[in-house]
Write a protein that holds these residues in place. Structure first.
Motif, PDB file in Angstrom:
ATOM      1  N   GLY A 128       0.789  -1.226   0.000  1.00  0.00           N
ATOM      2  CA  GLY A 128       0.000   0.000   0.000  1.00  0.00           C
ATOM      3  C   GLY A 128       0.818   1.272   0.000  1.00  0.00           C
ATOM      4  O   GLY A 128       0.259   2.372   0.100  1.00  0.00           O
ATOM      5  N   ALA A 129       2.149   1.160  -0.121  1.00  0.00           N
ATOM      6  CA  ALA A 129       3.001   2.349  -0.125  1.00  0.00           C
ATOM      7  C   ALA A 129       2.646   3.245  -1.305  1.00  0.00           C
ATOM      8  O   ALA A 129       2.338   2.775  -2.402  1.00  0.00           O
ATOM      9  CB  ALA A 129       4.467   1.943  -0.188  1.00  0.00           C
ATOM     10  N   TYR A 142      -1.171   2.724  -8.277  1.00  0.00           N
ATOM     11  CA  TYR A 142      -1.525   3.186  -9.628  1.00  0.00           C
ATOM     12  C   TYR A 142      -0.366   3.010 -10.610  1.00  0.00           C
ATOM     13  O   TYR A 142      -0.170   3.823 -11.517  1.00  0.00           O
ATOM     14  CB  TYR A 142      -1.967   4.652  -9.599  1.00  0.00           C
ATOM     15  CG  TYR A 142      -3.083   4.907  -8.619  1.00  0.00           C
ATOM     16  CD1 TYR A 142      -4.376   4.435  -8.869  1.00  0.00           C
ATOM     17  CD2 TYR A 142      -2.844   5.593  -7.426  1.00  0.00           C
ATOM     18  CE1 TYR A 142      -5.399   4.648  -7.964  1.00  0.00           C
ATOM     19  CE2 TYR A 142      -3.865   5.809  -6.516  1.00  0.00           C
ATOM     20  CZ  TYR A 142      -5.139   5.335  -6.791  1.00  0.00           C
ATOM     21  OH  TYR A 142      -6.149   5.548  -5.877  1.00  0.00           O
ATOM     22  N   ALA A 143       0.390   1.920 -10.440  1.00  0.00           N
ATOM     23  CA  ALA A 143       1.542   1.689 -11.309  1.00  0.00           C
ATOM     24  C   ALA A 143       1.143   1.518 -12.766  1.00  0.00           C
ATOM     25  O   ALA A 143       1.945   1.780 -13.671  1.00  0.00           O
ATOM     26  CB  ALA A 143       2.306   0.453 -10.831  1.00  0.00           C
ATOM     27  N   ASP A 144      -0.089   1.095 -13.023  1.00  0.00           N
ATOM     28  CA  ASP A 144      -0.546   0.881 -14.400  1.00  0.00           C
ATOM     29  C   ASP A 144      -1.241   2.099 -14.987  1.00  0.00           C
ATOM     30  O   ASP A 144      -1.725   2.051 -16.124  1.00  0.00           O
ATOM     31  CB  ASP A 144      -1.507  -0.319 -14.452  1.00  0.00           C
ATOM     32  CG  ASP A 144      -0.822  -1.620 -14.048  1.00  0.00           C
ATOM     33  OD1 ASP A 144       0.396  -1.720 -14.291  1.00  0.00           O
ATOM     34  OD2 ASP A 144      -1.505  -2.498 -13.485  1.00  0.00           O
ATOM     35  N   GLN A 175       3.664   8.466 -12.056  1.00  0.00           N
ATOM     36  CA  GLN A 175       4.825   9.333 -11.830  1.00  0.00           C
ATOM     37  C   GLN A 175       4.652  10.164 -10.561  1.00  0.00           C
ATOM     38  O   GLN A 175       5.585  10.324  -9.771  1.00  0.00           O
ATOM     39  CB  GLN A 175       5.040  10.245 -13.031  1.00  0.00           C
ATOM     40  CG  GLN A 175       6.304  11.089 -12.934  1.00  0.00           C
ATOM     41  CD  GLN A 175       6.551  11.914 -14.191  1.00  0.00           C
ATOM     42  OE1 GLN A 175       5.744  11.929 -15.099  1.00  0.00           O
ATOM     43  NE2 GLN A 175       7.682  12.596 -14.227  1.00  0.00           N
ATOM     44  N   VAL A 176       3.447  10.684 -10.362  1.00  0.00           N
ATOM     45  CA  VAL A 176       3.167  11.459  -9.156  1.00  0.00           C
ATOM     46  C   VAL A 176       3.327  10.580  -7.920  1.00  0.00           C
ATOM     47  O   VAL A 176       3.906  10.996  -6.907  1.00  0.00           O
ATOM     48  CB  VAL A 176       1.751  12.064  -9.211  1.00  0.00           C
ATOM     49  CG1 VAL A 176       1.391  12.728  -7.879  1.00  0.00           C
ATOM     50  CG2 VAL A 176       1.649  13.069 -10.344  1.00  0.00           C
ATOM     51  N   GLN A 177       2.811   9.369  -7.992  1.00  0.00           N
ATOM     52  CA  GLN A 177       2.894   8.465  -6.845  1.00  0.00           C
ATOM     53  C   GLN A 177       4.343   8.135  -6.495  1.00  0.00           C
ATOM     54  O   GLN A 177       4.708   8.038  -5.327  1.00  0.00           O
ATOM     55  CB  GLN A 177       2.114   7.180  -7.128  1.00  0.00           C
ATOM     56  CG  GLN A 177       0.604   7.361  -7.225  1.00  0.00           C
ATOM     57  CD  GLN A 177       0.002   7.940  -5.962  1.00  0.00           C
ATOM     58  OE1 GLN A 177      -0.763   8.903  -6.011  1.00  0.00           O
ATOM     59  NE2 GLN A 177       0.333   7.381  -4.823  1.00  0.00           N
ATOM     60  N   ARG A 178       5.180   7.980  -7.518  1.00  0.00           N
ATOM     61  CA  ARG A 178       6.595   7.704  -7.252  1.00  0.00           C
ATOM     62  C   ARG A 178       7.257   8.890  -6.558  1.00  0.00           C
ATOM     63  O   ARG A 178       8.085   8.711  -5.656  1.00  0.00           O
ATOM     64  CB  ARG A 178       7.327   7.360  -8.558  1.00  0.00           C
ATOM     65  CG  ARG A 178       7.013   5.959  -9.079  1.00  0.00           C
ATOM     66  CD  ARG A 178       8.002   5.549 -10.160  1.00  0.00           C
ATOM     67  NE  ARG A 178       7.883   6.376 -11.355  1.00  0.00           N
ATOM     68  CZ  ARG A 178       7.078   6.107 -12.377  1.00  0.00           C
ATOM     69  NH1 ARG A 178       6.310   5.033 -12.345  1.00  0.00           N
ATOM     70  NH2 ARG A 178       7.051   6.896 -13.436  1.00  0.00           N
TER      71      ARG A 178
END
Length: 207
Positions: free
Chosen positions: A77-78, A83-85, A91-94
């Motif tokens: 859940g990090a 939303y990797a797909d 990109q925002v999540q990374r």
């Protein structure tokens, strides 16, 4: 700033916290005076605010937080794994994940750690929303007031994995529950912008 600008540009600040510039306690008090204007259930005002400025205690909390962040970053859940797909969000999540890791290594260096708490002898089943609704608006008031004064804040609850240990470290009385951990420092620059969010119509139901 007008109210709309304040409300739409108060961001979670991690990498842009100035870890070297002291924050006057009087400025924190100003923000907390504004926090106390928030609503609370039945106007009980059962909140309490712990402001940690002692370097050793900040370092100890920082170590608990570092450990909690390490476990979080390894979990499915990090933020950086979500939303990797989805090319529009990955990109925002990374970036969020990277900033979480950054603060995880530096929480103990932030000049002021604010812990909003709520007096509750027990956490009964049932209306948890009503209980925490008596502290969370006040904590957000604090963040808004800080932003208006050139301070950056980050809202996190990862430290609650070690709530008991931190309560013992700070010698908090039994029944005082921690709601969040809000590191506070001057922000490096104040040019924050509204974040990209889901379109309103995707999350709105009018009945």
């Amino acid at each position: 700033m007008n109210p709309d600008e304040l409300l739409t540009t108060t961001r979670t600040v991690r990498k842009r916290l100035d870890l070297d510039k002291p924050v006057p306690l009087e400025l924190i008090r100003e923000c907390l005076e504004i926090a106390l204007q928030a609503p609370s259930g039945s106007n009980r005002q059962t909140w309490h605010w712990v402001v940690v400025v002692d370097a050793d205690k900040r370092a100890a909390i920082g170590e608990f937080y570092r450990r909690a962040v390490a476990d979080y970053l390894d979990s499915p859940g990090a933020a950086g794994r979500l939303y990797a797909d989805d090319p529009n969000r990955a990109q925002v999540q990374r970036r969020v994940g990277d900033s979480v890791a950054y603060l995880g290594d530096r929480m103990g260096d932030v000049p002021v750690l604010v812990i909003p708490c709520l007096q509750a002898k027990s956490l009964a089943e049932g209306n948890q929303a009503g209980l925490w609704g008596s502290i969370l608006p006040a904590a957000w008031n604090y963040c808004l007031a800080a932003r208006a004064r050139g301070l950056g804040t980050a809202w996190t609850t990862l430290h609650l994995r070690y709530e008991r240990e931190i309560s013992e470290l700070l010698e908090l009385p039994q029944g005082l529950r921690q709601a969040a951990l809000i590191p506070t420092a001057y922000s490096i620059g104040t040019s924050f912008k509204p974040a990209k969010r889901q379109p309103l119509d995707e999350v709105l139901t009018v009945i």
